[in-house]
Design an enzyme around this catalytic site. Structure first.
Site, PDB file in Angstrom:
ATOM      1  N   GLY A   1      26.085 -29.138  -3.792  1.00 24.23           N
ATOM      2  CA  GLY A   1      25.199 -28.852  -2.668  1.00 24.23           C
ATOM      3  C   GLY A   1      24.129 -29.915  -2.509  1.00 24.23           C
ATOM      4  O   GLY A   1      23.570 -30.401  -3.490  1.00 24.23           O
TER       5      GLY A   1
ATOM      6  N   THR B   1      19.501 -30.383  -8.175  1.00 21.07           N
ATOM      7  CA  THR B   1      19.892 -29.060  -7.704  1.00 21.07           C
ATOM      8  C   THR B   1      18.652 -28.294  -7.291  1.00 21.07           C
ATOM      9  O   THR B   1      17.649 -28.294  -8.016  1.00 21.07           O
ATOM     10  CB  THR B   1      20.664 -28.222  -8.747  1.00 21.07           C
TER      11      THR B   1
ATOM     12  N   ASP C   1      18.631 -25.229  -7.245  1.00 21.01           N
ATOM     13  CA  ASP C   1      18.679 -24.012  -8.060  1.00 21.01           C
ATOM     14  C   ASP C   1      17.866 -24.134  -9.345  1.00 21.01           C
ATOM     15  O   ASP C   1      17.549 -23.125  -9.979  1.00 21.01           O
ATOM     16  CB  ASP C   1      20.122 -23.654  -8.411  1.00 21.01           C
TER      17      ASP C   1
ATOM     18  N   MET D   1      18.556 -18.668  -1.850  1.00 19.28           N
ATOM     19  CA  MET D   1      19.659 -19.143  -2.681  1.00 19.28           C
ATOM     20  C   MET D   1      19.346 -18.957  -4.168  1.00 19.28           C
ATOM     21  O   MET D   1      18.203 -19.059  -4.583  1.00 19.28           O
ATOM     22  CB  MET D   1      19.963 -20.610  -2.394  1.00 19.28           C
ATOM     23  N   GLY D   2      20.394 -18.722  -4.935  1.00 17.05           N
ATOM     24  CA  GLY D   2      20.261 -18.521  -6.369  1.00 17.05           C
ATOM     25  C   GLY D   2      21.328 -17.567  -6.845  1.00 17.05           C
ATOM     26  O   GLY D   2      21.203 -16.349  -6.693  1.00 17.05           O
ATOM     27  N   ARG D   3      22.407 -18.128  -7.397  1.00 13.89           N
ATOM     28  CA  ARG D   3      23.557 -17.313  -7.791  1.00 13.89           C
ATOM     29  C   ARG D   3      23.261 -16.499  -9.050  1.00 13.89           C
ATOM     30  O   ARG D   3      23.342 -15.275  -9.058  1.00 13.89           O
ATOM     31  CB  ARG D   3      24.766 -18.215  -8.024  1.00 13.89           C
TER      32      ARG D   3
ATOM     33  N   LEU E   1      18.900 -23.921   5.191  1.00 13.62           N
ATOM     34  CA  LEU E   1      17.594 -24.461   5.577  1.00 13.62           C
ATOM     35  C   LEU E   1      16.786 -24.896   4.362  1.00 13.62           C
ATOM     36  O   LEU E   1      16.086 -25.906   4.393  1.00 13.62           O
ATOM     37  CB  LEU E   1      16.819 -23.406   6.373  1.00 13.62           C
TER      38      LEU E   1
ATOM     39  N   ARG F   1      17.735 -26.162   1.631  1.00 15.60           N
ATOM     40  CA  ARG F   1      18.203 -27.362   0.934  1.00 15.60           C
ATOM     41  C   ARG F   1      18.273 -28.590   1.847  1.00 15.60           C
ATOM     42  O   ARG F   1      18.681 -29.658   1.394  1.00 15.60           O
ATOM     43  CB  ARG F   1      19.565 -27.099   0.297  1.00 15.60           C
TER      44      ARG F   1
END
Length: 408
Positions: free
Chosen positions: A11, A140, A142, A186-188, A298, A300
């Site tokens: 990403g 990242t 993340d 975002m954040g798995r 948005l 990233r």
């Protein structure tokens, strides 16, 4: 082996191109003849689809534009190499193409999966006694790479999340009516980016009311009760949730509303719909209005709202990668070591790619409050330095001006 090659993978981030600029400038300063770029990461290398980056970065202005251009200038990919012990076909193609272009230095800008690629290529290189040096450059939003204090890309994305939470919160409160706004971030499996919503609390804004991270099993009933408790005190409630929050049995919350979620080459399931599902539950149980907002890409690609600290560090790790390769290192990635919070100081170091590949750094549980709804001061002390400073885009005719793709 007099040339270098660089690729971008996974990403994008708002500052990933600053790392590309750092690699390019350091390589040229140390006498490397040609710096090739892979078109869409290792997939482009497999196809021998390369570009001489120097043909496009032929002035200081273009390098400065690159630093301020979001997303991946070289294009990206999510491509998983099999272990060469299972099938070395692609490795042979890659190394043939590297030798064809007289590549001595290989740099890959990416996250966990990209470090996996570097580790595999370096291992195969050692197996075939190749002199090529393979170095990872971290990125990242993340912020879930192990070993490193933080990841380039996180500071700018955190700045964006905190900023829009302030703006969304003010908008939601302006009517004085009951509304619950659930913002999906975002954040798995790691909640670093959602945690950044806590930074929105300032003397001019009371902050995010409730934060839910994937580090803590999500209790839907408790969530509804907490929102009801908040709404009894104030009409407009602002919630931030990670896209990857899970209930106790391991299911993603977004799967409770829909079971259709495709997976990528690394087996990562696409996560979306968490905010929408939670708003539907709140409306059903509490009535009133629920407003789901999914920040999606948005967070990233917001190049207009980057952290100067983040851009400078992204460029710094690119340059450090070149120095490491020239010094003879391989199978390593650059990491950031924090020296102090106040004054904020960091330095670069190296770690073995295997230490980062396929590992995820989670938010420490003692940085989450006892109620599991907010962040502690320790997190704020950690994250606040990363969002400092601004580097505004160059504006042309009222809009940010970016460096056009080399494919245009």
């Amino acid at each position: 082996m007099k040339n270098a090659i660089v690729g971008q993978s996974g990403g994008p981030t708002p500052v990933i191109n600053a790392s590309l600029a750092g690699v390019f400038q350091a390589a040229k300063q140390h006498g490397i003849d040609i710096v090739y770029g892979m078109n869409h990461g290792v997939m482009g290398l497999l196809k021998d689809d390369l570009v001489d980056i120097g043909q496009f970065l032929d002035s200081d202005l273009k390098i400065e534009l690159l630093r301020r251009t979001p997303s991946s200038f070289l294009g990206s990919c999510r491509y998983k190499l099999k272990p060469y012990t299972e099938d070395d076909t692609e490795y042979k193609i890659i190394f043939e193409n590297l030798e064809k272009h007289e590549i001595g230095y290989f740099f890959y800008i990416g996250g966990n999966d990209s470090m996996d690629t570097i580790a595999k290529l370096a291992s195969y290189g050692a197996y075939v006694h190749s002199p090529i040096r393979f170095i990872g450059v971290p990125k990242t939003i993340d912020n879930d790479l192990a070993i490193t204090d933080h990841c380039p890309g996180y500071g700018s994305a955190a700045k964006y999340v905190a900023t829009v939470m302030k703006e969304i919160g003010r908008d939601a409160a302006c009517y004085g009516t009951k509304v619950v706004t659930v913002v999906e971030v975002m954040g798995r499996n790691a909640g670093w980016l959602t945690a950044a919503s806590a930074l929105a609390r300032r003397d001019d804004f009371e902050g995010t009311d409730l934060i839910a991270l994937p580090e803590i099993p999500f209790d839907l009933d408790r969530f509804v009760d907490k929102v009801a408790e908040l709404q009894a005190k104030k009409p407009a409630v602002l919630v931030a949730v990670s896209e990857g929050i899970k209930v106790a049995d391991g299911r993603y919350v977004c799967e409770l509303g829909s079971s259709s979620h495709a997976s990528d080459a690394f087996g990562h399931k696409a996560l979306t719909g968490t905010a929408s599902y939670l708003c539907s539950v709140l409306q059903e149980r509490l009535g009133g209005r629920g407003r789901p907002i999914e920040l999606s890409v948005l967070q990233r690609c917001a190049g207009h709202l980057t952290s100067r600290t983040d851009i400078e560090e992204a460029e710094m790790v690119g340059g450090a990668a070149v120095l490491a390769a020239i010094a003879g290192k391989t199978g390593k990635t650059v990491v950031l070591r924090r020296i102090s919070d106040n004054p904020y100081q960091v330095t670069t170091d190296l770690a073995t790619c295997d230490e980062l590949a396929n590992y995820e750094k989670k938010v420490p549980l003692d940085w989450i409050n006892e109620d599991n709804t907010d962040m502690t001061q320790a997190f704020l002390d950690y994250a606040t330095p990363l969002i400092q400073g601004e580097l505004a885009p160059f504006y042309v005719n009222g809009l940010p001006y970016h460096l056009g793709s080399f494919k245009e």
